[in-house]
Design a protein around this motif. Structure first.
Motif, PDB file in Angstrom:
ATOM      1  N   GLY A  75       0.795  -1.231   0.000  1.00 37.38           N
ATOM      2  CA  GLY A  75       0.000   0.000   0.000  1.00 37.38           C
ATOM      3  C   GLY A  75       0.817   1.265   0.000  1.00 37.38           C
ATOM      4  O   GLY A  75       0.320   2.326   0.407  1.00 37.38           O
ATOM      5  N   VAL A  76       2.069   1.189  -0.484  1.00 35.90           N
ATOM      6  CA  VAL A  76       2.933   2.372  -0.442  1.00 35.90           C
ATOM      7  C   VAL A  76       3.148   3.003  -1.817  1.00 35.90           C
ATOM      8  O   VAL A  76       3.879   3.981  -1.939  1.00 35.90           O
ATOM      9  CB  VAL A  76       4.307   2.037   0.182  1.00 35.90           C
ATOM     10  N   GLY A  77       2.510   2.459  -2.845  1.00 35.60           N
ATOM     11  CA  GLY A  77       2.668   3.055  -4.164  1.00 35.60           C
ATOM     12  C   GLY A  77       2.323   2.087  -5.266  1.00 35.60           C
ATOM     13  O   GLY A  77       2.288   0.870  -5.053  1.00 35.60           O
ATOM     14  N   PRO A  82      -4.118   5.258  -8.053  1.00 34.52           N
ATOM     15  CA  PRO A  82      -4.144   5.036  -6.604  1.00 34.52           C
ATOM     16  C   PRO A  82      -5.368   4.276  -6.125  1.00 34.52           C
ATOM     17  O   PRO A  82      -5.350   3.690  -5.038  1.00 34.52           O
ATOM     18  CB  PRO A  82      -4.141   6.473  -6.052  1.00 34.52           C
ATOM     19  N   VAL A  85      -4.654   0.756  -4.975  1.00 27.99           N
ATOM     20  CA  VAL A  85      -3.781   0.522  -3.818  1.00 27.99           C
ATOM     21  C   VAL A  85      -4.627   0.027  -2.646  1.00 27.99           C
ATOM     22  O   VAL A  85      -5.639   0.637  -2.299  1.00 27.99           O
ATOM     23  CB  VAL A  85      -3.043   1.814  -3.424  1.00 27.99           C
ATOM     24  N   THR A  87      -6.270  -0.648   0.891  1.00 30.00           N
ATOM     25  CA  THR A  87      -6.497   0.175   2.079  1.00 30.00           C
ATOM     26  C   THR A  87      -7.069  -0.714   3.184  1.00 30.00           C
ATOM     27  O   THR A  87      -7.233  -1.918   3.001  1.00 30.00           O
ATOM     28  CB  THR A  87      -7.488   1.314   1.768  1.00 30.00           C
ATOM     29  N   LEU A 165       1.293  11.563  -7.575  1.00 34.40           N
ATOM     30  CA  LEU A 165       0.963  12.085  -6.245  1.00 34.40           C
ATOM     31  C   LEU A 165      -0.280  12.968  -6.309  1.00 34.40           C
ATOM     32  O   LEU A 165      -1.094  12.973  -5.380  1.00 34.40           O
ATOM     33  CB  LEU A 165       2.148  12.859  -5.672  1.00 34.40           C
ATOM     34  N   TYR A 168      -3.800  11.257  -6.022  1.00 32.99           N
ATOM     35  CA  TYR A 168      -4.341  10.818  -4.737  1.00 32.99           C
ATOM     36  C   TYR A 168      -5.425  11.752  -4.203  1.00 32.99           C
ATOM     37  O   TYR A 168      -6.098  11.425  -3.228  1.00 32.99           O
ATOM     38  CB  TYR A 168      -3.219  10.700  -3.704  1.00 32.99           C
ATOM     39  N   LEU A 175      -0.416  12.484   2.563  1.00 36.39           N
ATOM     40  CA  LEU A 175      -0.277  11.149   1.997  1.00 36.39           C
ATOM     41  C   LEU A 175       0.532  10.214   2.884  1.00 36.39           C
ATOM     42  O   LEU A 175       0.368   9.004   2.829  1.00 36.39           O
ATOM     43  CB  LEU A 175       0.388  11.235   0.616  1.00 36.39           C
ATOM     44  N   GLN A 178       5.614   7.157   3.658  1.00 39.99           N
ATOM     45  CA  GLN A 178       5.812   5.911   2.933  1.00 39.99           C
ATOM     46  C   GLN A 178       5.261   5.987   1.512  1.00 39.99           C
ATOM     47  O   GLN A 178       5.899   5.499   0.568  1.00 39.99           O
ATOM     48  CB  GLN A 178       5.146   4.757   3.681  1.00 39.99           C
ATOM     49  N   THR A 179       4.122   6.597   1.342  1.00 38.71           N
ATOM     50  CA  THR A 179       3.527   6.720   0.005  1.00 38.71           C
ATOM     51  C   THR A 179       4.377   7.604  -0.890  1.00 38.71           C
ATOM     52  O   THR A 179       4.622   7.270  -2.058  1.00 38.71           O
ATOM     53  CB  THR A 179       2.102   7.285   0.102  1.00 38.71           C
ATOM     54  N   THR A 183       6.482   6.193  -4.106  1.00 40.58           N
ATOM     55  CA  THR A 183       6.260   6.741  -5.445  1.00 40.58           C
ATOM     56  C   THR A 183       7.559   7.262  -6.047  1.00 40.58           C
ATOM     57  O   THR A 183       7.817   7.080  -7.243  1.00 40.58           O
ATOM     58  CB  THR A 183       5.211   7.863  -5.386  1.00 40.58           C
TER      59      THR A 183
END
Length: 206
Positions: A75-77, A82, A85, A87, A165, A168, A175, A178-179, A183
């Motif tokens: 879930g980091v990219g 998005p 990804v 959740t 980015l 999102y 964000l 980590q995201t 990315t």
């Protein structure tokens, strides 16, 4: 159609559309600048260079698409939208992984295509014709790797990171580190694509 409505429709497809625009503009506009005219011969040479570059980078493209699936799983990219990804409310799916792999492969090819056109500028400059100076840019210092090859990959990577980015629909600060870092790492793999293609071609002659 109002601007907010247009932005809302454009956002989910913004990365592939922006990268397509970058590749198309580079392939159509740069070769005539380097070779001096927009003729069939110019675009035939460009097509030949693209075929060699893309065929060389395909193993790397597949590796990037497949080996970065853990980024999606964690879930980091992702290279895909998005929305795929995982959740807390949605789990990892095979369809999401497939979209990530296809997008990653496509973006590596895009970065390689732009870098391959860029190396034509490097060849032109090394042969005495300097289209860089002709349009007012200072010469690049020698760094051991063709600079426009690097620049091509960096441009595609920068577009991917910035637009991904933005997709999102939240401020970057919201964000999470980590995201953003994930990315950026995915973008760095795109930036390396033209150099890897050149190395593979030089080593194996694909």
């Amino acid at each position: 159609m109002s601007l907010p409505s247009f932005v809302g429709r454009f956002r989910p497809y913004s990365v592939p559309l922006c990268l397509f625009a970058v590749v198309a503009a580079t392939v159509l506009l740069v070769p005539p600048l380097v070779l001096g005219d927009a003729t069939g011969r110019t675009y035939a040479l460009t097509t030949a260079v693209l075929i060699v570059a893309i065929s060389s980078v395909l193993p790397y493209a597949v590796a990037v698409g497949v080996l970065t699936v853990p980024f999606l799983y964690a879930g980091v990219g992702s290279y895909a939208a998005p929305a795929v990804v995982p959740t807390d409310a949605e789990s990892f799916t095979l369809a999401a992984a497939l979209r990530h792999v296809v997008a990653g492969l496509s973006y590596v090819v895009a970065a390689t295509a732009v870098g391959a056109v860029g190396i034509g500028i490097d060849f032109a400059a090394s042969s005495g014709s300097n289209p860089v100076s002709a349009v007012g840019f200072p010469p690049f210092p020698s760094i051991g790797v063709p600079p426009f090859l690097l620049l091509g990959g960096a441009v595609v990577a920068g577009v991917y990171v910035a637009v991904q980015l933005w997709r999102y629909e939240r401020p970057v600060r919201a964000l999470g580190r980590q995201t953003v870092l994930g990315t950026v790492i995915l973008g760095a793999l795109l930036a390396a694509s033209p150099v890897v293609a050149l190395w593979i071609f030089g080593s194996y002659g694909f």
